[in-house]
Design an enzyme around this catalytic site. Structure first.
Site, PDB file in Angstrom:
ATOM      1  N   SER A   4       0.844  -1.201   0.000  1.00 48.19           N
ATOM      2  CA  SER A   4       0.000   0.000   0.000  1.00 48.19           C
ATOM      3  C   SER A   4       0.878   1.248   0.000  1.00 48.19           C
ATOM      4  O   SER A   4       2.061   1.170  -0.353  1.00 48.19           O
ATOM      5  CB  SER A   4      -0.942  -0.030   1.215  1.00 48.19           C
ATOM      6  OG  SER A   4      -1.934   0.954   1.074  1.00 48.19           O
ATOM      7  N   ASN A   5       0.331   2.373   0.363  1.00 46.01           N
ATOM      8  CA  ASN A   5       1.112   3.608   0.390  1.00 46.01           C
ATOM      9  C   ASN A   5       0.621   4.492   1.535  1.00 46.01           C
ATOM     10  O   ASN A   5      -0.298   4.116   2.264  1.00 46.01           O
ATOM     11  CB  ASN A   5       1.018   4.323  -0.962  1.00 46.01           C
ATOM     12  CG  ASN A   5      -0.409   4.707  -1.277  1.00 46.01           C
ATOM     13  OD1 ASN A   5      -0.985   5.579  -0.651  1.00 46.01           O
ATOM     14  ND2 ASN A   5      -1.014   4.010  -2.249  1.00 46.01           N
ATOM     15  N   ARG A   6       1.196   5.662   1.675  1.00 46.96           N
ATOM     16  CA  ARG A   6       0.969   6.469   2.877  1.00 46.96           C
ATOM     17  C   ARG A   6      -0.256   7.376   2.817  1.00 46.96           C
ATOM     18  O   ARG A   6      -0.490   8.136   3.755  1.00 46.96           O
ATOM     19  CB  ARG A   6       2.216   7.317   3.155  1.00 46.96           C
ATOM     20  CG  ARG A   6       3.372   6.490   3.678  1.00 46.96           C
ATOM     21  CD  ARG A   6       4.599   7.367   3.876  1.00 46.96           C
ATOM     22  NE  ARG A   6       4.315   8.562   4.648  1.00 46.96           N
ATOM     23  CZ  ARG A   6       4.978   9.708   4.538  1.00 46.96           C
ATOM     24  NH1 ARG A   6       5.964   9.814   3.659  1.00 46.96           N
ATOM     25  NH2 ARG A   6       4.653  10.748   5.280  1.00 46.96           N
TER      26      ARG A   6
END
Ligand code: C5P
Length: 397
Positions: free
Chosen positions: A208-210
Site C-alpha cells: 500500500s502507500n501512505r
C-alpha cells in the site's frame, strides 16, 4: 457508520415522467435519506421495481393487501416527508377525494408529515378544470403542489406538464427538510475517491502507500457543504464520517474500479484523490501466511490505470486527477499526466516536502487545468485546498 437523514416516502405514479424517478431516488438515497418508494400499478409500465429498489436501497412497496404486513401503510406513514413525483391527474383526484384504494393513497391519508407533489401530464389535462380544482383543494389542505414546467412534452406537444429535472426536485426536498441546499454546486453529483488501496500479498500482508484519505474526505465534505450530492469511495480510510455523504468502502484497486463503474454514469464530476497502488502481486495469492524465510521473491504486475480507463457517459462530465510528484520536472510530469489520462484538471502536490501532503492536515497544491492557467494554492489546510479545487469545478461545470 453514516447516520441516516430523514425518512422519506416517495410515491411514483403512472406518468411517462416516472422514468425520472430512479434518478431522483438515487439523489435522495445518496444524501443518506431513509427512502421508501411506493409504486402504483400504472407506474410499472414506465419504470421497473428493480431499478427503484436498487436506487433507494429498500424493496419497493406497492401492495395494500400484502399478507405479511397488513399495516404497511401505517408504518410508511410515519415519515418526515411524503413526495409524489410524478403525480398523475388520477392520483391527484383520488388524493383530493380522500380515496384509499392503493398503498400510496392509504399512506397519504394516514400521514401527518408534510407532503409535496409534482404533477406531470399532458398540458390539456393539467389545464382541465377538474385537475385545477383538485390541485387547489390539496393546496388548501397544506400539500405543496409544485406546478409542472412548460416545454416539449413526451407526447410531442408543447405546454405546461413536464416534471422538473430530478436535481431541481432534490434541492426543493432538501429545502423542505431544512437541509442545506444552497451553494454553487447545488444539483451537481460528485464522485470522489480517497485513501490508499491495498494489494494483498497473503491473508495478512499487503502493498500500500501512505495516503490517509484526508484530501479526498476534505473535498467530499466541502462539496457537500456547497450543495452537491456526494458519493465518497473510501479505500481503507479511518477518518470521521458525516451524515449527508454516501460512503462506499473498498480495499483493492480492482474493488475501487468496480465501485466506480457502478456509480460513474450517475455523476457529473469524478475527483480521483485516491492513491491507487500501481502494482499488485502477480498470480494467485497465498491465502494463508507466507512463511518467514531469508528471502522471498514477489513478482509484481501493473494495476489498471483506473482514471484513464473510465469513460463518463455524461458528455459534460468532468474528470479531476491528482499527481503526487517529486524531483526535477515534477510539474512537467503532472502536466503530462493531465494529457495522458485525458483529465480536465490535475492537482499537483510535491511529495518531497514532509510538512505537507501525506497524513498531514495541510497541503500546497498547483491545479493544472489544461487551459494554460495554473492555479497555485500556497500551504494551507486541506479544507481550503478542497474549496479552491471546487471553485474551478464550479466554474467549469
Ligand atoms: O500515474 P499516477 O499514479 O501518478 O496518477 C495519479 C492519478 O491517477 C490519481 O488521480 C490516481 O487516483 C489515478 N490513478 C488511477 N489508477 C491507477 C493509478 C493512479 O486512476 N492505477
Amino acid at each position: 457508520m453514516t447516520q441516516p437523514g430523514h425518512k422519506i416516502v416517495m410515491g411514483v405514479t403512472g406518468s411517462i415522467a416516472a422514468t425520472k424517478s430512479v434518478e431522483l431516488a438515487r439523489l435522495l438515497a445518496g444524501a443518506c435519506h431513509d427512502l421508501h418508494i411506493i409504486q402504483t400499478e400504472a407506474s410499472r409500465h414506465f419504470v421497473g421495481e428493480a431499478a427503484l429498489a436498487a436506487a433507494s436501497g429498500h424493496p419497493v412497496a406497492s401492495d395494500l393487501f400484502d399478507s405479511s404486513d397488513t399495516f404497511a401503510h401505517l408504518e410508511l406513514a410515519r415519515a418526515d416527508l411524503l413526495v409524489v413525483a410524478p403525480a398523475t391527474a388520477n392520483t391527484i383526484a383520488k388524493m383530493a377525494a380522500g380515496m384509499a384504494d392503493n398503498l400510496l393513497l392509504a399512506t397519504y391519508l394516514a400521514a401527518e408529515c408534510p407532503a409535496i407533489i409534482y404533477p406531470a401530464m399532458n398540458h390539456r389535462m393539467w389545464n382541465h378544470a377538474a385537475v385545477r380544482e383538485n390541485v387547489r383543494l390539496l393546496g388548501q389542505r397544506g400539500v405543496t403542489v409544485v406546478p409542472p414546467e412548460t416545454g416539449e412534452l413526451a407526447c410531442g406537444e408543447t405546454g405546461a406538464g413536464r416534471l422538473p429535472e430530478p436535481a431541481a426536485i432534490f434541492c426543493r426536498i432538501q429545502e423542505l427538510l431544512g437541509e442545506k441546499i444552497t451553494g454553487d454546486l447545488a444539483g451537481m453529483r460528485l464522485l470522489v475517491t480517497a485513501g490508499a488501496t491495498r494489494e494483498p500479498i497473503d491473508a495478512v500482508r499487503f502493498i500500500s502507500n501512505r495516503s490517509s484519505g484526508k484530501m479526498g474526505f476534505a473535498i467530499a465534505e466541502a462539496a457537500y457543504m456547497r450543495g452537491a450530492a456526494v458519493i465518497l469511495i473510501a479505500a481503507n480510510c479511518s477518518l470521521p464520517r458525516r451524515p449527508g455523504i454516501r460512503y462506499v468502502d473498498v480495499s483493492t484497486a480492482a474493488g475501487l474500479m468496480a465501485a466506480l463503474e457502478s456509480d460513474i454514469d450517475n455523476c457529473d464530476v469524478l475527483i480521483m484523490a485516491a492513491a491507487v497502488s500501481d502494482y499488485m502481486v502477480s498470480g494467485k495469492q497465498t491465502m494463508g501466511k507466507l512463511e518467514r524465510k531469508s528471502k522471498i521473491n514477489l513478482q509484481l504486475e501493473k494495476t489498471d490505470d483506473i482514471v484513464s480507463r473510465l469513460g463518463m457517459n455524461n458528455t459534460s462530465g468532468l474528470k479531476v486527477g491528482f499527481a503526487a510528484e517529486y524531483g526535477r520536472d515534477k510539474l512537467e510530469r503532472a502536466r503530462q499526466k493531465l494529457r495522458q489520462k485525458k483529465l480536465d484538471m490535475i492537482v499537483f502536490n510535491d511529495i518531497s516536502r514532509s510538512d505537507i501532503g501525506f497524513e498531514s492536515d495541510e497541503n500546497e497544491i498547483t491545479i493544472l487545468t489544461g487551459s494554460g492557467r495554473d492555479v497555485f494554492v500556497g500551504k494551507t489546510s486541506k479544507a481550503e485546498c478542497a474549496h479552491r479545487i471546487l471553485d474551478l469545478v464550479a466554474a467549469k461545470g
